[in-house]
Structures are given as C-alpha cells and as structure tokens.
Scaffold this active site. Structure first.
Site, PDB file in Angstrom:
ATOM      1  N   ARG A 234       0.374  -1.208   0.155  1.00  0.00           N
ATOM      2  CA  ARG A 234       0.291   0.323   0.230  1.00  0.00           C
ATOM      3  C   ARG A 234       0.642   0.832   0.029  1.00  0.00           C
ATOM      4  O   ARG A 234       1.878   1.303   0.785  1.00  0.00           O
ATOM      5  CB  ARG A 234      -1.062   0.160   1.264  1.00  0.00           C
ATOM      6  CG  ARG A 234      -2.405  -0.575   1.454  1.00  0.00           C
ATOM      7  CD  ARG A 234      -3.139  -0.633   0.156  1.00  0.00           C
ATOM      8  NE  ARG A 234      -3.914  -1.347  -0.164  1.00  0.00           N
ATOM      9  CZ  ARG A 234      -4.686  -2.413  -0.667  1.00  0.00           C
ATOM     10  NH1 ARG A 234      -3.052  -3.056  -1.553  1.00  0.00           N
ATOM     11  NH2 ARG A 234      -5.347  -3.307  -0.379  1.00  0.00           N
ATOM     12  N   ASP A 258       4.738  -0.151  -6.686  1.00  0.00           N
ATOM     13  CA  ASP A 258       3.132  -0.742  -7.670  1.00  0.00           C
ATOM     14  C   ASP A 258       2.084   0.276  -7.130  1.00  0.00           C
ATOM     15  O   ASP A 258       0.928   0.469  -7.543  1.00  0.00           O
ATOM     16  CB  ASP A 258       3.139  -2.682  -7.380  1.00  0.00           C
ATOM     17  CG  ASP A 258       1.657  -2.625  -8.191  1.00  0.00           C
ATOM     18  OD1 ASP A 258       1.960  -2.224  -9.346  1.00  0.00           O
ATOM     19  OD2 ASP A 258       1.169  -3.029  -7.695  1.00  0.00           O
ATOM     20  N   GLU A 263      -2.611   7.829  -4.804  1.00  0.00           N
ATOM     21  CA  GLU A 263      -2.004   6.817  -6.145  1.00  0.00           C
ATOM     22  C   GLU A 263      -3.998   6.491  -6.653  1.00  0.00           C
ATOM     23  O   GLU A 263      -4.230   6.807  -8.096  1.00  0.00           O
ATOM     24  CB  GLU A 263      -1.711   4.661  -6.329  1.00  0.00           C
ATOM     25  CG  GLU A 263      -2.967   4.169  -5.123  1.00  0.00           C
ATOM     26  CD  GLU A 263      -2.785   2.827  -4.982  1.00  0.00           C
ATOM     27  OE1 GLU A 263      -1.551   2.417  -5.300  1.00  0.00           O
ATOM     28  OE2 GLU A 263      -4.046   2.106  -5.396  1.00  0.00           O
ATOM     29  N   HIS A 295      -0.151  -0.144  -9.854  1.00  0.00           N
ATOM     30  CA  HIS A 295      -1.249  -0.950  -8.991  1.00  0.00           C
ATOM     31  C   HIS A 295      -1.651  -2.293  -9.550  1.00  0.00           C
ATOM     32  O   HIS A 295      -3.196  -2.005 -10.360  1.00  0.00           O
ATOM     33  CB  HIS A 295      -2.619  -0.780  -8.039  1.00  0.00           C
ATOM     34  CG  HIS A 295      -2.359  -1.198  -6.930  1.00  0.00           C
ATOM     35  ND1 HIS A 295      -2.949  -0.348  -5.741  1.00  0.00           N
ATOM     36  CD2 HIS A 295      -2.931  -2.083  -6.922  1.00  0.00           C
ATOM     37  CE1 HIS A 295      -3.565  -1.646  -4.625  1.00  0.00           C
ATOM     38  NE2 HIS A 295      -3.516  -2.396  -5.382  1.00  0.00           N
TER      39      HIS A 295
HETATM   40  P1  NAI Z   1      -2.011 -11.134   5.298  1.00  0.00           P
HETATM   41  O1  NAI Z   1      -2.975 -11.048   5.952  1.00  0.00           O
HETATM   42  O2  NAI Z   1      -2.039 -13.163   4.361  1.00  0.00           O
HETATM   43  O3  NAI Z   1      -0.908 -10.697   5.550  1.00  0.00           O
HETATM   44  C1  NAI Z   1      -0.495  -8.963   6.110  1.00  0.00           C
HETATM   45  C2  NAI Z   1       0.354  -9.870   7.071  1.00  0.00           C
HETATM   46  O4  NAI Z   1       1.065  -8.417   7.442  1.00  0.00           O
HETATM   47  C3  NAI Z   1      -0.096 -10.400   8.017  1.00  0.00           C
HETATM   48  O5  NAI Z   1       1.263 -11.533   8.169  1.00  0.00           O
HETATM   49  C4  NAI Z   1       0.559  -9.778   9.439  1.00  0.00           C
HETATM   50  O6  NAI Z   1       0.251 -10.439  10.648  1.00  0.00           O
HETATM   51  C5  NAI Z   1       1.098  -8.665   9.360  1.00  0.00           C
HETATM   52  N1  NAI Z   1       1.376  -7.328  10.196  1.00  0.00           N
HETATM   53  C6  NAI Z   1       0.233  -7.116  10.749  1.00  0.00           C
HETATM   54  N2  NAI Z   1       0.521  -5.413  10.771  1.00  0.00           N
HETATM   55  C7  NAI Z   1       2.102  -5.288  10.998  1.00  0.00           C
HETATM   56  C8  NAI Z   1       2.432  -4.538  10.997  1.00  0.00           C
HETATM   57  N3  NAI Z   1       2.178  -3.165  11.843  1.00  0.00           N
HETATM   58  N4  NAI Z   1       4.020  -4.867  10.865  1.00  0.00           N
HETATM   59  C9  NAI Z   1       4.020  -6.398  10.273  1.00  0.00           C
HETATM   60  N5  NAI Z   1       3.706  -7.143   9.903  1.00  0.00           N
HETATM   61  C10 NAI Z   1       2.847  -6.600   9.829  1.00  0.00           C
HETATM   62  O7  NAI Z   1      -2.081  -9.708   3.596  1.00  0.00           O
HETATM   63  P2  NAI Z   1      -1.392 -10.349   2.412  1.00  0.00           P
HETATM   64  O8  NAI Z   1      -2.437 -11.175   1.018  1.00  0.00           O
HETATM   65  O9  NAI Z   1       0.404 -11.289   2.654  1.00  0.00           O
HETATM   66  O10 NAI Z   1      -1.419  -8.895   1.671  1.00  0.00           O
HETATM   67  C11 NAI Z   1      -0.481  -8.339   1.878  1.00  0.00           C
HETATM   68  C12 NAI Z   1      -1.073  -7.346   1.899  1.00  0.00           C
HETATM   69  O11 NAI Z   1      -0.620  -6.645   0.421  1.00  0.00           O
HETATM   70  C13 NAI Z   1      -2.554  -6.440   1.940  1.00  0.00           C
HETATM   71  O12 NAI Z   1      -2.227  -5.962   2.801  1.00  0.00           O
HETATM   72  C14 NAI Z   1      -2.680  -5.222   0.162  1.00  0.00           C
HETATM   73  O13 NAI Z   1      -1.873  -3.549   0.931  1.00  0.00           O
HETATM   74  C15 NAI Z   1      -1.705  -5.929  -0.302  1.00  0.00           C
HETATM   75  N6  NAI Z   1      -1.872  -6.150  -1.573  1.00  0.00           N
HETATM   76  C16 NAI Z   1      -1.679  -4.887  -2.155  1.00  0.00           C
HETATM   77  C17 NAI Z   1      -1.937  -5.755  -4.128  1.00  0.00           C
HETATM   78  C18 NAI Z   1      -1.364  -5.678  -5.099  1.00  0.00           C
HETATM   79  O14 NAI Z   1      -2.619  -5.646  -6.323  1.00  0.00           O
HETATM   80  N7  NAI Z   1      -0.325  -4.103  -5.462  1.00  0.00           N
HETATM   81  C19 NAI Z   1      -3.059  -6.960  -3.898  1.00  0.00           C
HETATM   82  C20 NAI Z   1      -2.847  -7.397  -3.451  1.00  0.00           C
HETATM   83  C21 NAI Z   1      -2.345  -7.280  -1.595  1.00  0.00           C
END
Ligand code: NAI
Length: 344
Positions: A234, A258, A263, A295
C-alpha cells in the site's frame, strides 16, 4: 439480487459476468469510484462492490444505510479504504482475503529483477538499435539479504521466491508465522535490524496506524547505502517525499513501486498527454532507478477469476446464510486491531 459495481475497468466484466450469471445476479457497472458524491447511484441495489480506491468513509456508509444497502463487497484483500470502526454494526463488509498471492509476489520479483538488471533500459535501448552496455551493470541476487516486512500469504510466497535465488531472508511481522524462522536462511528480527542489514527491503504488511509511513526519513537513515526498496503493498507505507530525498541523496539505490500514497488520483487511468499535478510522483518516475507500475501486481487471469468467484460467493453465501467467513470483524476476529471494544 442487484449489485452496484464501482470503479469498473474493462477487465472486470468478463470474470464477474461469468460468476454473476451462474448465480442469477444482476450487476450494474459504474465507471466512477464510490465516494460521497456518487453514493446515490447505489440506491435500489442490495450490495455495492468496490475496489482499492473507492472511499467507504463514514459519510458514504451513512448514505448506504439510508438507501438500505447492507453489503459492501470488497473485490480485494486490503480494506484500509473502509472506515471499519464506523462500518461495524451498520453494513456488512465482505472481502477477498486471498486470490493469488503468487500474482503479487511474482510481480514484486519481476520489478526487482527489472530494476537491478536494467531490463527497462535495455528494452528501450535495443528497440533503437543501441546495443551499448554502458551503465547496465547489475548485481547478483544470490547471497544478498532481503528484508521482508509482513510474512502473511504474499510475504511468504515472496520469501520462497527469494530463497530460490539463494538469498538470505530477514523477516519482521507483528504476528510471526510459526515455523517460518529456520534460524539460518530465514530469521525473524526486529525492524531496526532488518533496516540495518538488508540489501533489499520488500513491504508485504497491510496499511494500519502502526504501519503508516513505516518507511520514513528515520527508517531510511538506518538502511544500508544503496538499499533497494520494493512496495507492492500500500502506498502510504512509504513517505514518498522522504524516499525521493533519499534517492536524490544516493542513499536509496532503487525503488520499485506498484503503489503510491496518492495513487487514487491517478492510478488505473490514462493521463498521457496531461500535465501531472503531483510533483513527487513525477520526479520519482523521472528517476532512472525508480520503476512504477500502477497497482498492477494483482492483475493476472487467475487472480481475476478468483476475485470474481469469491466476491460473488461471499454475497450469495451471506444473503443465504446471514453470515460469511470472509466478513471483516466476523465471529470474534478483529480485522482492524482497532481495540474499539465495539466489535462483538
Ligand atoms: P496477509 O493478511 O496474509 O498478511 C499480512 C501480514 O502482515 C500478516 O502476517 C500480518 O501479521 C502482518 N502485519 C500486520 N500488521 C503488521 C505490522 N504492524 N507490522 C508488520 N507486519 C504486520 O495479507 P497478504 O494477502 O499477504 O497481503 C499483504 C498486503 O498486500 C495487503 O495488505 C495489501 O495491502 C497488499 N496487496 C497488494 C496488491 C497489489 O495488487 N499491489 C494485491 C493484494 C494485496
């Protein structure tokens, strides 16, 4: 069942039409984003379907409640664009927690390789029959240390990919994943150690109050000179002005973005031929060691099909059963870590 679909792009329709037809759902596609000004378009619909840059703030939620729209179906994983504390008890917010972690993780590695092996430059040079190699020296990933912030679904796939390249991994997560730390090649460390020892830093955590501008002037100061920063998570995880200053100062050796904090004003639209108002974005894009995609990391055929399938299943399941495992703040699991005490 009628759904008002906001911020529609041409690639959304094929997959959503397929799954909507199978469930006898009618979708009205709106190109506009959902905002306070456009919320009235949702009148008469049972649900709104929104993406990352639709703004589901308190004013929008009030309007949805007024129109009797009970479901906000996010067709994405992140939900930082929804005021969850306000939404709780007013509308049901459903999301797609995972649709292809591979899509995002692979895009992250594609950006990294493009940057450090100067593929973006080679592509343009050879099209002009310029076969010179000056300025094209890259570096091996083998043996380098990558710092991964957030070891959820995407972070862990990215770690696997990096391990395939023979890289060492330093990981940080607020909630470490059991069994990931092998004590040798993948180690959980505190954030400061990750900043100090990583050659490459990749962000895979959600945007929360804790992680807002996690990459800022102070954290960049702790990093190695020449560090490469990857952000496919993000935009607001990174203070873009601090990043730009660090690139100008030659402290950051490269950035692959990305996502970008502002954005919503630009990404997903064609602004070619226009004068870009955002000086920081324009300056970042002008840098030879910055790669920006808009994105795009999620955008694979597999991901689009999974997104449509899960979004439609979420809505159908919720209407049928009155509950959905992909509802945010569902059955005691706090999605936002809001500690508002209002949940449940
Ligand atoms: P997920 O929920 O599986 O993993 C997120 C991880 O971040 C979890 O392990 C969580 O414990 C950790 N986390 C939470 N708070 C934290 C903190 N303060 N410090 C460090 N780690 C922390 O989510 P996933 O599926 O891995 O997605 C991650 C991110 O990717 C999403 O939140 C989204 O913002 C982004 N995303 C971007 C996309 C794109 O097209 N560029 C598409 C899909 C997701």
């Amino acid at each position: 069942m009628k759904i008002a679909f906001f911020d529609t792009k041409p690639y959304d329709k094929a997959s959503f039409d397929k799954y909507a037809k199978a469930h006898d759902i009618s979708i009205k596609y709106f190109e506009t984003k959902l905002t306070e000004d456009t919320a009235s378009l949702a009148q008469g619909y049972d649900a709104v379907c929104v993406f990352v840059n639709d703004n589901v703030n308190s004013a929008v939620i009030d309007k949805l409640v007024e129109y009797g729209v009970g479901i906000v179906a996010l067709r994405c994983a992140g939900f930082n664009n929804v005021d969850m504390k306000y939404a709780y008890g007013k509308v049901h917010v459903l999301r797609v927690p995972a649709y292809s972690p591979y899509a995002v993780a692979e895009h992250t590695m594609a950006m990294l390789l493009t940057s450090i092996r100067r593929i973006h430059k080679a592509y343009i040079r050879t099209r002009d029959f310029n076969f010179s190699l000056s300025g094209m020296t890259g570096f091996d990933l083998y043996g380098k240390t990558v710092g991964v912030v957030g070891t959820g679904r995407i972070g862990r796939v990215f770690i696997d990919i990096c391990r395939g390249f023979g890289m060492k991994v330093l990981a940080y997560d607020k909630y470490p994943y059991a069994g990931l730390d092998d004590g040798v090649n993948v180690r959980y460390v505190e954030l400061d150690e990750l900043f100090e020892k990583s050659d490459i830093i990749s962000l895979h955590c959600p945007l929360t109050e804790d992680t807002y501008h996690i990459i800022n002037e102070d954290s960049i100061a702790k990093c190695k000179k020449g560090v490469i920063l990857l952000n496919t998570s993000r935009g607001a995880l990174v203070d873009a002005e601090a990043l730009l200053n660090a690139i100008k100062a030659r402290k950051v050796g490269g950035a692959c973005l990305d996502v970008y904090e502002e954005e919503a004003d630009f990404f997903f639209e064609d602004y070619s031929g226009h004068i870009l108002d955002d000086d920081i974005l324009a300056r970042l894009i002008s840098m030879p060691n910055v790669i920006v995609t808009s994105h795009q990391a999620f955008l694979t055929e597999e991901a689009l099909m999974n997104i449509a399938d899960t979004t439609i299943s979420n809505i159908v399941g919720f209407v049928k059963n009155g509950e959905c495992p992909n509802e945010l703040c569902y059955r005691g699991e706090c999605a936002t870590d809001c500690k508002s005490g209002k949940c449940f």
